[in-house]
Scaffold this motif. Structure first.
Motif, PDB file in Angstrom:
ATOM      1  N   GLU A 218      -7.029   8.824  -1.845  1.00 14.07           N
ATOM      2  CA  GLU A 218      -7.859   8.872  -0.649  1.00 14.07           C
ATOM      3  C   GLU A 218      -7.029   8.495   0.583  1.00 14.07           C
ATOM      4  O   GLU A 218      -5.869   8.073   0.456  1.00 14.07           O
ATOM      5  CB  GLU A 218      -9.051   7.937  -0.826  1.00 14.07           C
ATOM      6  N   PRO A 219      -7.576   8.642   1.785  1.00 11.75           N
ATOM      7  CA  PRO A 219      -6.810   8.358   3.013  1.00 11.75           C
ATOM      8  C   PRO A 219      -6.335   6.911   3.120  1.00 11.75           C
ATOM      9  O   PRO A 219      -6.935   5.993   2.561  1.00 11.75           O
ATOM     10  CB  PRO A 219      -7.810   8.694   4.130  1.00 11.75           C
ATOM     11  N   PHE A 220      -5.221   6.754   3.837  1.00  8.29           N
ATOM     12  CA  PHE A 220      -4.678   5.440   4.227  1.00  8.29           C
ATOM     13  C   PHE A 220      -4.272   4.592   3.013  1.00  8.29           C
ATOM     14  O   PHE A 220      -4.689   3.441   2.877  1.00  8.29           O
ATOM     15  CB  PHE A 220      -5.669   4.687   5.119  1.00  8.29           C
ATOM     16  N   VAL A 221      -3.459   5.180   2.174  1.00  5.66           N
ATOM     17  CA  VAL A 221      -2.886   4.475   1.024  1.00  5.66           C
ATOM     18  C   VAL A 221      -1.385   4.355   1.238  1.00  5.66           C
ATOM     19  O   VAL A 221      -0.733   5.293   1.713  1.00  5.66           O
ATOM     20  CB  VAL A 221      -3.189   5.215  -0.293  1.00  5.66           C
ATOM     21  N   VAL A 222      -0.812   3.197   0.892  1.00  3.72           N
ATOM     22  CA  VAL A 222       0.628   2.966   1.040  1.00  3.72           C
ATOM     23  C   VAL A 222       1.210   2.611  -0.322  1.00  3.72           C
ATOM     24  O   VAL A 222       0.703   1.729  -1.024  1.00  3.72           O
ATOM     25  CB  VAL A 222       0.912   1.816   2.036  1.00  3.72           C
ATOM     26  N   PHE A 223       2.282   3.312  -0.683  1.00  6.23           N
ATOM     27  CA  PHE A 223       3.006   3.028  -1.918  1.00  6.23           C
ATOM     28  C   PHE A 223       4.331   2.359  -1.579  1.00  6.23           C
ATOM     29  O   PHE A 223       5.121   2.898  -0.793  1.00  6.23           O
ATOM     30  CB  PHE A 223       3.274   4.313  -2.701  1.00  6.23           C
ATOM     31  N   GLY A 224       4.570   1.190  -2.162  1.00  8.29           N
ATOM     32  CA  GLY A 224       5.864   0.552  -2.055  1.00  8.29           C
ATOM     33  C   GLY A 224       6.754   1.007  -3.196  1.00  8.29           C
ATOM     34  O   GLY A 224       6.324   1.778  -4.070  1.00  8.29           O
ATOM     35  N   PRO A 225       7.995   0.534  -3.250  1.00 11.20           N
ATOM     36  CA  PRO A 225       8.906   0.937  -4.325  1.00 11.20           C
ATOM     37  C   PRO A 225       8.353   0.591  -5.701  1.00 11.20           C
ATOM     38  O   PRO A 225       7.666  -0.410  -5.887  1.00 11.20           O
ATOM     39  CB  PRO A 225      10.174   0.134  -4.017  1.00 11.20           C
ATOM     40  N   GLY A 226       8.668   1.448  -6.661  1.00  8.51           N
ATOM     41  CA  GLY A 226       8.340   1.161  -8.050  1.00  8.51           C
ATOM     42  C   GLY A 226       6.922   1.476  -8.477  1.00  8.51           C
ATOM     43  O   GLY A 226       6.485   1.029  -9.533  1.00  8.51           O
ATOM     44  N   ALA A 227       6.189   2.275  -7.714  1.00  8.50           N
ATOM     45  CA  ALA A 227       4.820   2.622  -8.090  1.00  8.50           C
ATOM     46  C   ALA A 227       4.823   3.846  -9.005  1.00  8.50           C
ATOM     47  O   ALA A 227       5.445   4.862  -8.693  1.00  8.50           O
ATOM     48  CB  ALA A 227       3.977   2.895  -6.854  1.00  8.50           C
ATOM     49  N   VAL A 228       4.112   3.741 -10.128  1.00  6.86           N
ATOM     50  CA  VAL A 228       3.967   4.855 -11.067  1.00  6.86           C
ATOM     51  C   VAL A 228       2.478   5.090 -11.290  1.00  6.86           C
ATOM     52  O   VAL A 228       1.775   4.223 -11.834  1.00  6.86           O
ATOM     53  CB  VAL A 228       4.668   4.561 -12.405  1.00  6.86           C
ATOM     54  N   ILE A 229       2.004   6.248 -10.865  1.00  3.87           N
ATOM     55  CA  ILE A 229       0.588   6.587 -10.992  1.00  3.87           C
ATOM     56  C   ILE A 229       0.481   7.770 -11.936  1.00  3.87           C
ATOM     57  O   ILE A 229       0.987   8.861 -11.641  1.00  3.87           O
ATOM     58  CB  ILE A 229      -0.025   6.951  -9.620  1.00  3.87           C
ATOM     59  N   GLU A 230      -0.163   7.580 -13.074  1.00  3.08           N
ATOM     60  CA  GLU A 230      -0.288   8.662 -14.042  1.00  3.08           C
ATOM     61  C   GLU A 230      -1.376   9.639 -13.608  1.00  3.08           C
ATOM     62  O   GLU A 230      -2.293   9.290 -12.859  1.00  3.08           O
ATOM     63  CB  GLU A 230      -0.588   8.089 -15.426  1.00  3.08           C
ATOM     64  N   GLY A 231      -1.262  10.865 -14.088  1.00  3.00           N
ATOM     65  CA  GLY A 231      -2.211  11.901 -13.720  1.00  3.00           C
ATOM     66  C   GLY A 231      -3.633  11.531 -14.063  1.00  3.00           C
ATOM     67  O   GLY A 231      -3.911  10.970 -15.133  1.00  3.00           O
ATOM     68  N   GLY A 232      -4.550  11.825 -13.151  1.00  2.35           N
ATOM     69  CA  GLY A 232      -5.958  11.562 -13.390  1.00  2.35           C
ATOM     70  C   GLY A 232      -6.447  10.222 -12.889  1.00  2.35           C
ATOM     71  O   GLY A 232      -7.627   9.894 -13.050  1.00  2.35           O
ATOM     72  N   ALA A 233      -5.576   9.436 -12.286  1.00  4.77           N
ATOM     73  CA  ALA A 233      -6.012   8.177 -11.685  1.00  4.77           C
ATOM     74  C   ALA A 233      -6.662   8.452 -10.333  1.00  4.77           C
ATOM     75  O   ALA A 233      -6.537   9.546  -9.775  1.00  4.77           O
ATOM     76  CB  ALA A 233      -4.833   7.227 -11.519  1.00  4.77           C
ATOM     77  N   ARG A 234      -7.346   7.442  -9.820  1.00  2.77           N
ATOM     78  CA  ARG A 234      -7.932   7.555  -8.482  1.00  2.77           C
ATOM     79  C   ARG A 234      -7.527   6.332  -7.677  1.00  2.77           C
ATOM     80  O   ARG A 234      -7.789   5.191  -8.080  1.00  2.77           O
ATOM     81  CB  ARG A 234      -9.457   7.655  -8.539  1.00  2.77           C
ATOM     82  N   ILE A 235      -6.886   6.594  -6.525  1.00  2.64           N
ATOM     83  CA  ILE A 235      -6.456   5.524  -5.630  1.00  2.64           C
ATOM     84  C   ILE A 235      -7.294   5.637  -4.371  1.00  2.64           C
ATOM     85  O   ILE A 235      -7.165   6.611  -3.612  1.00  2.64           O
ATOM     86  CB  ILE A 235      -4.960   5.619  -5.296  1.00  2.64           C
ATOM     87  N   ARG A 236      -8.118   4.643  -4.128  1.00  5.73           N
ATOM     88  CA  ARG A 236      -9.055   4.727  -3.016  1.00  5.73           C
ATOM     89  C   ARG A 236      -8.456   4.144  -1.742  1.00  5.73           C
ATOM     90  O   ARG A 236      -7.430   3.479  -1.747  1.00  5.73           O
ATOM     91  CB  ARG A 236     -10.365   4.052  -3.401  1.00  5.73           C
ATOM     92  N   SER A 237      -9.120   4.394  -0.645  1.00  8.48           N
ATOM     93  CA  SER A 237      -8.572   4.148   0.692  1.00  8.48           C
ATOM     94  C   SER A 237      -8.120   2.707   0.920  1.00  8.48           C
ATOM     95  O   SER A 237      -8.691   1.758   0.374  1.00  8.48           O
ATOM     96  CB  SER A 237      -9.627   4.497   1.749  1.00  8.48           C
ATOM     97  N   PHE A 238      -7.095   2.581   1.747  1.00  8.83           N
ATOM     98  CA  PHE A 238      -6.575   1.302   2.245  1.00  8.83           C
ATOM     99  C   PHE A 238      -6.022   0.414   1.123  1.00  8.83           C
ATOM    100  O   PHE A 238      -6.069  -0.809   1.232  1.00  8.83           O
ATOM    101  CB  PHE A 238      -7.650   0.555   3.052  1.00  8.83           C
ATOM    102  N   SER A 239      -5.506   1.018   0.091  1.00 10.61           N
ATOM    103  CA  SER A 239      -4.878   0.257  -0.978  1.00 10.61           C
ATOM    104  C   SER A 239      -3.366   0.266  -0.812  1.00 10.61           C
ATOM    105  O   SER A 239      -2.789   1.194  -0.235  1.00 10.61           O
ATOM    106  CB  SER A 239      -5.256   0.834  -2.346  1.00 10.61           C
ATOM    107  N   HIS A 240      -2.723  -0.775  -1.336  1.00 10.47           N
ATOM    108  CA  HIS A 240      -1.258  -0.901  -1.285  1.00 10.47           C
ATOM    109  C   HIS A 240      -0.765  -1.149  -2.703  1.00 10.47           C
ATOM    110  O   HIS A 240      -1.208  -2.106  -3.354  1.00 10.47           O
ATOM    111  CB  HIS A 240      -0.854  -2.055  -0.355  1.00 10.47           C
ATOM    112  N   ILE A 241       0.148  -0.302  -3.174  1.00  6.48           N
ATOM    113  CA  ILE A 241       0.615  -0.369  -4.556  1.00  6.48           C
ATOM    114  C   ILE A 241       2.131  -0.418  -4.575  1.00  6.48           C
ATOM    115  O   ILE A 241       2.796   0.463  -4.015  1.00  6.48           O
ATOM    116  CB  ILE A 241       0.111   0.836  -5.369  1.00  6.48           C
TER     117      ILE A 241
END
Length: 448
Positions: free
Chosen positions: A273-296
């Motif tokens: 979703e909008p306004f998501v920030v990924f820092g180094p080392g983030a691994v998101i497998e297919g089919g996940a849902r990352i909702r707005s304003f999250s930091h990973i």
């Protein structure tokens, strides 16, 4: 048979236009130092030797290189006397090397191994050029047929040469046994009194060696010298990342608001979703849902898991299938097994949460005593009531139930119910008495 390869990365510039205490080449693009992008490209080319030329004015740069590549990868240019002089500073570090040498730059973060690869394989000198949208002050490449005839600086060019759009990126390759003898002939007979790497082309031609140009995209060879250019490089980096993930099947309704790190991995079928920030080392497998304003950052999110909105995953967070981490939840160095939930307002630091466990709002893993970290283990199917504090080290058994508002300092067996709070006391009518007394004190204070 492929010849051996080496890279010389020039990183001795002072970068005064950045107006920052951080050395220019250590400024990040995609949350990775520009210099590291250059080293990545050299390693991607299979270079068996990499030498980074640094200046004595930037001990941070030297330390950075030594940490990543070792002390033998450092060459010092002191004083700085031009690009040709900088390359010669690396000659001793490459003593005995028999192969091709490519010269790149620590402030060109978007240049990839694939962009550089075409410079290899020639017998003479090869440079990377680009077709400039606005040639301006760039040095022009004068090419006749397959031959690079000259590199002409804009201030010295004729109107005919100024009309050319083929420009010099500064990246050059040549066999080591040709490059260094040619550099030894370069003089500083110019307005700046510096030794220019570009003079090698003319010297090579005069000596009868082939000279040629290969081309890369203008954005790929963009150099960064000021904060505005750093921001531009970041925007270009993010554009490529977004296009790559969209093409791989990642859903982003507002891709321009999503920011990726240099090593972010996202599987197809994921929704961001909008306004998501990924820092180094983030691994998101297919089919996940990352909702707005999250930091990973430094975390793994499995297929079917949901994160956010307003969630933070820190290094070591590992979310299995079906896990839900909701709004204003922070997870650090915690494994959450299948179906576990922390829906809102919690801090989970250093520990493990079993399958199907439910962590109530306001729960805290008290993992630090001011000196050491300790772990909290929540068993499968356990239920932790709202506003509970689990003081590590502590273990809750499978199916354990923690009453709301508890402070838990001892292990709780499986299927046990634990209370860790003072008994509630109710005094009928006391609230009215309290209000009357408080109002009287307030009137007295005002002299009423």
């Amino acid at each position: 048979m492929t010849r051996a390869r080496a890279a010389i990365i020039l990183a001795a510039g002072q970068g005064t236009r950045m107006k920052s205490p951080l050395p220019k080449v250590l400024h990040p693009v995609g949350q990775r130092a520009m210099l590291d992008h250059a080293i990545d490209a050299a390693q991607g080319l299979g270079c068996e030797r990499i030498v980074v030329v640094v200046g004595n004015h930037s001990p941070q740069v030297r330390a950075h290189v030594e940490t990543r590549l070792g002390a033998g990868a450092v060459a010092v240019q002191d004083p700085p006397l031009g690009t040709g002089h900088a390359v010669r500073a690396a000659e001793q570090a490459l003593a005995g090397f028999d192969g091709d040498v490519v010269v790149t730059y620590g402030d060109v973060p978007l240049l990839k191994a694939a962009d550089i690869e075409p410079v290899f394989g020639g017998a003479g000198v090869t440079v990377i050029g680009f077709q400039a949208r606005d040639p301006g002050a760039y040095g022009r490449l004068v090419i006749e047929g397959e031959t690079l005839v000259a590199i002409t600086e804009a201030k010295e060019a004729s109107p005919e040469v100024l009309a050319l759009t083929a420009c010099n990126s500064g990246v050059m390759a040549a066999p080591a046994d040709l490059l260094f003898p040619l550099l030894a002939q370069v003089t500083n007979d110019n307005a700046k009194g510096e030794y220019y790497l570009t003079d090698v082309v003319e010297l090579a031609r005069k000596a009868g060696h082939p000279t040629r140009a290969v081309f890369a995209d203008e954005d790929a060879v963009m150099g960064v010298n000021a904060q505005a250019e750093l921001a531009q490089a970041e925007a270009l980096f993010q554009k490529v990342q977004r296009e790559t993930f969209l093409a791989a099947g990642v859903t982003m309704s507002a891709p321009d608001t999503v920011h990726f790190a240099w090593d972010t991995q996202v599987g197809g079928g994921t929704v961001i979703e909008p306004f998501v920030v990924f820092g180094p080392g983030a691994v998101i497998e297919g089919g996940a849902r990352i909702r707005s304003f999250s930091h990973i950052e430094g975390a793994r999110v499995a297929s079917g898991a949901e994160v956010g909105p307003y969630a933070r995953l820190r290094p070591g967070a590992d979310l299995a299938e079906g896990v839900k981490v909701g709004n204003f939840v922070e997870v650090k160095n915690v494994t959450m097994d299948k179906g576990a939930k922390a829906n809102h307002l919690a801090y989970l630091g250093d520990g493990a949460v079993g399958a199907g466990a439910n962590i109530g709002a306001g729960t805290i893993f008290c993992n630090y005593d001011g000196f050491n970290k300790a772990r909290t283990h929540v068993g499968a199917g356990a239920f932790v009531g709202s506003n509970s504090s689990l003081v590590a080290p502590v273990t809750l058994g499978d199916g354990a139930l923690i009453a709301s508002g508890s402070v838990i300092t001892e292990d709780v067996p499986a299927d046990a119910l634990a209370f860790g709070r003072a008994r509630q006391t109710v005094k009928p009518g006391a609230a009215a008495v309290f209000r009357d007394k408080a109002a009287a004190r307030k009137r007295a204070a005002k002299g009423v």
